[in-house]
Scaffold this motif. Structure first.
Motif, PDB file in Angstrom:
ATOM      1  N   GLN A   2      -1.453  -8.724   0.730  1.00  0.00           N
ATOM      2  CA  GLN A   2      -1.878 -10.043   0.245  1.00  0.00           C
ATOM      3  C   GLN A   2      -2.920  -9.847  -0.845  1.00  0.00           C
ATOM      4  OE1 GLN A   2      -4.782 -11.993   0.383  1.00  0.00           O
ATOM      5  NE2 GLN A   2      -3.660 -13.748  -0.459  1.00  0.00           N
ATOM      6  N   ASP A   3      -2.837 -10.683  -1.871  1.00  0.00           N
ATOM      7  CA  ASP A   3      -3.621 -10.474  -3.079  1.00  0.00           C
ATOM      8  C   ASP A   3      -5.129 -10.330  -2.853  1.00  0.00           C
ATOM      9  OD1 ASP A   3      -3.378 -10.698  -6.223  1.00  0.00           O
ATOM     10  OD2 ASP A   3      -5.174 -11.772  -5.593  1.00  0.00           O
ATOM     11  N   TYR A  56       0.816  -1.220   0.000  1.00  0.00           N
ATOM     12  CA  TYR A  56       0.000   0.000   0.000  1.00  0.00           C
ATOM     13  C   TYR A  56       0.848   1.268   0.000  1.00  0.00           C
ATOM     14  CZ  TYR A  56      -3.289  -3.549   1.644  1.00  0.00           C
ATOM     15  OH  TYR A  56      -4.057  -4.672   1.773  1.00  0.00           O
ATOM     16  N   ALA A  88      -9.459  -8.092   5.538  1.00  0.00           N
ATOM     17  CA  ALA A  88      -9.774  -6.722   5.111  1.00  0.00           C
ATOM     18  C   ALA A  88     -11.265  -6.616   4.867  1.00  0.00           C
ATOM     19  CB  ALA A  88      -9.015  -6.355   3.845  1.00  0.00           C
ATOM     20  N   LEU A 110      -6.772  -9.529  -0.264  1.00  0.00           N
ATOM     21  CA  LEU A 110      -7.087  -8.315   0.494  1.00  0.00           C
ATOM     22  C   LEU A 110      -7.006  -7.090  -0.411  1.00  0.00           C
ATOM     23  CD1 LEU A 110      -5.197  -9.104   3.830  1.00  0.00           C
ATOM     24  CD2 LEU A 110      -7.404  -9.951   3.001  1.00  0.00           C
ATOM     25  N   ASN A 159      -5.590   6.231   2.153  1.00  0.00           N
ATOM     26  CA  ASN A 159      -4.467   5.697   1.381  1.00  0.00           C
ATOM     27  C   ASN A 159      -4.637   5.895  -0.121  1.00  0.00           C
ATOM     28  OD1 ASN A 159      -2.002   4.398   2.357  1.00  0.00           O
ATOM     29  ND2 ASN A 159      -2.486   2.848   0.795  1.00  0.00           N
ATOM     30  N   TRP A 208      -1.578   2.958   5.964  1.00  0.00           N
ATOM     31  CA  TRP A 208      -1.749   1.533   5.680  1.00  0.00           C
ATOM     32  C   TRP A 208      -0.441   0.817   5.379  1.00  0.00           C
ATOM     33  CZ3 TRP A 208      -6.627  -0.535   2.770  1.00  0.00           C
ATOM     34  CH2 TRP A 208      -7.769  -0.223   3.531  1.00  0.00           C
ATOM     35  N   LEU A 265      -1.622   7.719  -2.061  1.00  0.00           N
ATOM     36  CA  LEU A 265      -0.885   7.132  -3.193  1.00  0.00           C
ATOM     37  C   LEU A 265      -1.041   7.931  -4.487  1.00  0.00           C
ATOM     38  CD1 LEU A 265      -1.485   3.301  -2.671  1.00  0.00           C
ATOM     39  CD2 LEU A 265       0.654   4.545  -2.402  1.00  0.00           C
ATOM     40  N   LYS A 302       0.102  -2.770   6.699  1.00  0.00           N
ATOM     41  CA  LYS A 302      -0.868  -3.846   6.426  1.00  0.00           C
ATOM     42  C   LYS A 302      -0.264  -4.912   5.515  1.00  0.00           C
ATOM     43  CE  LYS A 302      -5.361  -1.555   6.870  1.00  0.00           C
ATOM     44  NZ  LYS A 302      -5.944  -2.384   7.925  1.00  0.00           N
ATOM     45  N   PRO A 303      -0.756  -6.157   5.666  1.00  0.00           N
ATOM     46  CA  PRO A 303      -0.212  -7.228   4.815  1.00  0.00           C
ATOM     47  C   PRO A 303      -0.620  -7.038   3.348  1.00  0.00           C
ATOM     48  CG  PRO A 303      -2.035  -8.051   6.151  1.00  0.00           C
ATOM     49  CD  PRO A 303      -1.742  -6.657   6.633  1.00  0.00           C
ATOM     50  N   TRP A 355      -4.661 -12.049   8.474  1.00  0.00           N
ATOM     51  CA  TRP A 355      -4.746 -11.347   7.186  1.00  0.00           C
ATOM     52  C   TRP A 355      -6.205 -11.205   6.763  1.00  0.00           C
ATOM     53  CZ3 TRP A 355      -0.330 -13.632   3.627  1.00  0.00           C
ATOM     54  CH2 TRP A 355       0.913 -13.312   4.204  1.00  0.00           C
TER      55      TRP A 355
END
Lengths: 386, 383
Positions: A140-141, A128, B315, A143, B328, A134, B332, A137-138, B313
């Motif tokens: 991961q695809d 991110y 979201a 997510l 975010n 963020w 970005l 944060k992990p 993990w």
């Protein structure tokens, strides 16, 4: 001769995003050395998918890491750290995908590496971005698919969120990283400058959606509306979608509804003469089509539609695809061999250069299999430099 | 800023998405990209709209894919125009096209012919299914390529039948691959001083997207993907809990993680379904359904707080409204504004690549058909 022959890539990355970029560079001819953690290695080695373990490691690891070498090190050990630093002095490219802050702690962030080798191309992937709220944060695809709206595009109106069933954001981030690195390698050839390439999975996920998110930005913020059934693109009208037939499935892309009605012998479709109705009445048009296509076989419909230049296709699975001459003529499958003689089949690089298929017979490395050779390579270079 | 491809000239004979998306990548990395378009109609994408949104005479879709480019109008079937184009090709570094196999041979702009005009030219070709074999003449359209590639058996649940990706994934990946191949070719050309041929196809690109799972298929005795029966499952090859779950007020996504730990945190009893890590594969569908019952009982925020605190993990599943409202998203700098002149602007995305700490902003809007023809003729002394 391959484009990146004589280039050295040092790859600290794990899983899919970074390693998919270094796989592309390897197939373009670069020498890729994976820097792997002592005793464990790339976590992808043990990330089992479909329970399939090949020669002690996951099938996915073998797909992503063929055509590479492995150096097993403890980056907290001073001797090992020195070894990696010497390698970086010789390298053209370095890649990592650790979370923000990790490489700073290990002493391999861009500023530190640029001191060792100002001409290096340093590529990094984050989930991110490297700052912002963020950053921890992990990455991961699934997510990333979930937080970028991507799951609202696939499936039907009442399906709820539907993920794309592959780690597509990882692969996009890897593709974008490879592009940034290749661009900088070209600049290095011309101007002899190093470069710093950064990609985040979040930006890559939006780049993938650039058509639909641009529509959202300019249409007053309307959310994508998937069709009730047979959806293949939330923003396109009928007939765009996949339909069940008597014995399988048929996919239909763009096409005039009355023309389709005439060809298919479906009188109900003849009335949709206003082209705007293909979108505004797509649910009822698709329902009529779906009911009608069930009355004949896929081959029957194709034999009518293809000669009339209607954009349509059979829907294949891997069994039927790979049995087809259309697939065989691509020579997409290659066999590779690991250092211990274990052989496996996998796909090849999808790009052809000067008519050549960029195949490579080298399989994935066992953890640390190249330690001795790489240490000798470095020692010889140190002696030569002295 | 110092963009890597500055000074390079790209001629884009491509239409629609795959080829032009590669041209956009090269443009953002610094190349000068000139679209070669048929007088009167141009890139067919100019008239291909989604939701019927047009910006002046061209579709918003065209504007999205073709910003940061110029347009040169020329009719490839007109000998005078063709002669002019050959003068332009002589000055170019790269040309790309996505005509069906045989078309450029007839016109006389195939790779062999243009090498006589410009021996250092990099020549990129996009096809649907490669230039040989029984599919070579088929229309290279994204949904059709997805359909023959096996990709439609990876998303959704087993009861859905084939489910295509809801975006033109084979076009977009193919464009990414073309951009990679062209840049690798630039590096090769620097060594050999000779032209390079780069070929990609939508089908090979969408097979490459499946490289992990096809490799699994090739080595597991040819087992086809086994999607879950449960709604919300997100990957045919991954075990529970991988998927998306409905909550009291929305959805949340759970990636790979330890089931016993997750179930303890959300207070869900799976002891009858789970004995060891293999159970997560063997009882995948039942486990996903069991977790789904629990997640429905409370709002997403509550679950996220419980799970994130323990490093699980997960979201929240967002739509475009909630996703673009994230801090975010702004941080970005996903968006940029293009200036269309006469006080009109459109918003779109920026290149996803940052170089030397900078985003590759490029605010130049897409060109009107043939807008740059006269200036280019003048600049390159074409007559």
């Amino acid at each position: 001769m391959r484009p990146l022959e004589d280039y050295l890539v040092i790859d600290f990355s794990q899983f899919l995003s970074g390693p998919s970029a270094s796989l592309r560079l390897a197939d373009f001819g670069a020498r890729v050395i994976k820097i792997e953690r002592l005793g464990v290695g790339d976590i992808c080695r043990t990330l089992y998918t479909s329970d399939l373990i090949m020669n002690g490691e996951s099938s996915v690891f073998h797909a992503i890491n063929r055509n590479k070498e492995s150096l097993e090190v403890d980056l907290k050990n001073e001797d090992d750290k020195k070894l990696v630093q010497e390698l970086l002095k010789k390298a053209d490219v370095m890649i990592h995908n650790f979370r923000p802050g990790v490489m700073e702690r290990l002493g391999f962030d861009y500023n530190a590496v640029a001191v060792l080798n100002p001409k290096i191309i340093y590529g990094e992937i984050s989930g991110y971005g490297t700052g912002g709220d963020w950053k921890g944060k992990p990455g991961q695809d699934l997510l990333l698919q979930s937080v970028t709206g991507l799951t609202s595009l696939t499936g039907n109106e009442d399906s709820g969120p539907v993920a794309m069933g592959l780690s597509v954001v990882d692969m996009l981030a890897g593709a974008h990283l490879a592009q940034g690195i290749l661009a900088c390698l070209y600049r290095k050839v011309v101007k002899n400058e190093g470069g710093f390439v950064q990609v985040s999975m979040m930006e890559s996920a939006y780049d993938f959606q650039f058509e639909t998110i641009t529509t959202f930005m300019n249409d007053g913020g309307c959310l994508p509306q998937r069709s009730k059934k047979n959806n293949a693109n939330a923003y396109l009208g009928a007939p765009y979608g996949i339909y069940q037939t008597e014995n399988g499935y048929l996919s239909l892309a763009m096409g005039s509804i009355p023309v389709l009605g005439k060809l298919l012998g479906c009188a109900e479709l003849l009335d949709y003469t206003d082209v705007m109705e293909a979108y505004s009445k797509r649910d009822e048009i698709k329902a009529i089509l779906a009911k009608h296509l069930l009355t004949g076989s896929t081959a029957h419909w194709l034999s009518i539609l293809e000669p009339a230049d209607i954009w349509c296709a059979d829907v294949l699975n891997w069994d039927t695809l790979m049995a087809h001459d259309g697939f065989k003529s691509l020579n997409m499958i290659q066999e590779v061999e690991m250092a211990d003689g274990y052989q496996y089949q996998t796909t090849r690089c999808p790009i052809r250069i000067d008519g050549e298929l960029l195949t490579s017979a080298k399989g994935s490395p066992k953890l640390g299999q190249d330690n001795t050779q790489i240490k000798e390579f470095i020692n010889q270079n140190i002696i030569a430099d002295a | 800023m110092n963009r890597p491809l500055e000074g390079l000239l790209v001629l884009e004979f491509c239409q629609f998405l795959a080829g032009p998306s590669a041209g956009l990548k090269l443009a953002d990395l610094g190349a000068r990209v000139i679209k070669i378009e048929r007088p009167g109609s141009g890139d067919a994408c100019r008239q291909l709209s989604i939701k019927n949104i047009f910006v002046e005479e061209d579709s918003l879709l065209f504007h999205t894919i073709n910003r940061n480019k110029e347009s040169y109008a020329a009719d490839l079937k007109n000998p005078e125009d063709l002669a002019k184009l050959k003068q332009l090709i002589a000055k170019a570094d790269i040309m790309t096209h996505n005509f069906r196999p045989g078309v450029m041979e007839k016109i006389g702009l195939d790779y062999q012919s243009v090498q006589l005009i410009n021996p250092q030219l990099i020549y990129g070709v996009v096809t649907g299914y490669g230039k040989e074999g029984p599919w070579a003449g088929k229309p290279g359209q994204d949904l059709l390529v997805q359909s023959v590639s096996g990709l439609t058996y990876l998303s959704g649940s087993a009861i859905d039948g084939p489910v295509p990706f809801g975006l033109s994934v084979s076009d977009i990946m193919c464009g990414n691959h073309l951009a990679q191949g062209v840049m690798a070719a630039l590096i090769k050309r620097a060594k050999t001083n000779k032209g390079v041929l780069v070929e990609v196809s939508l089908l090979e690109s969408v097979l490459d997207v499946q490289f992990e799972v096809i490799t699994t298929y090739l080595n597991d005795g040819g087992k086809l993907p086994n999607r879950s029966q449960a709604k919300g499952s997100a990957h045919a090859y991954l075990s529970a809990p991988y998927g998306m779950y409905e909550t009291a007020d929305g959805y949340l996504a759970l990636a790979m993680g330890s089931l016993p730990e997750i179930c303890q945190l959300i207070d869900c009893d799976i002891t009858d379904l789970y004995t060891d890590t293999h159970s997560a594969f063997e009882n995948r569908d039942l486990l996903i359904e069991r977790l789904a019952e629990t997640f429905k009982k409370q709002p997403s925020r509550l679950w996220l707080e419980r799970l994130e605190r323990h490093g699980i993990w997960c979201a929240e599943v967002l739509n475009y409204q909630s996703a673009t409202a994230l801090n975010n998203y702004e941080y970005l700098q996903i968006e940029q504004q293009l200036d269309l002149g006469n006080a009109k602007q459109i918003r779109t995305t920026v290149s996803p690549i940052r170089l030397d700490h900078e985003k590759l902003f490029a605010a130049k809007a897409a060109p009107k058909l043939g807008f740059d023809t006269a200036a280019i003729n003048n600049e390159f002394d074409i007559n």
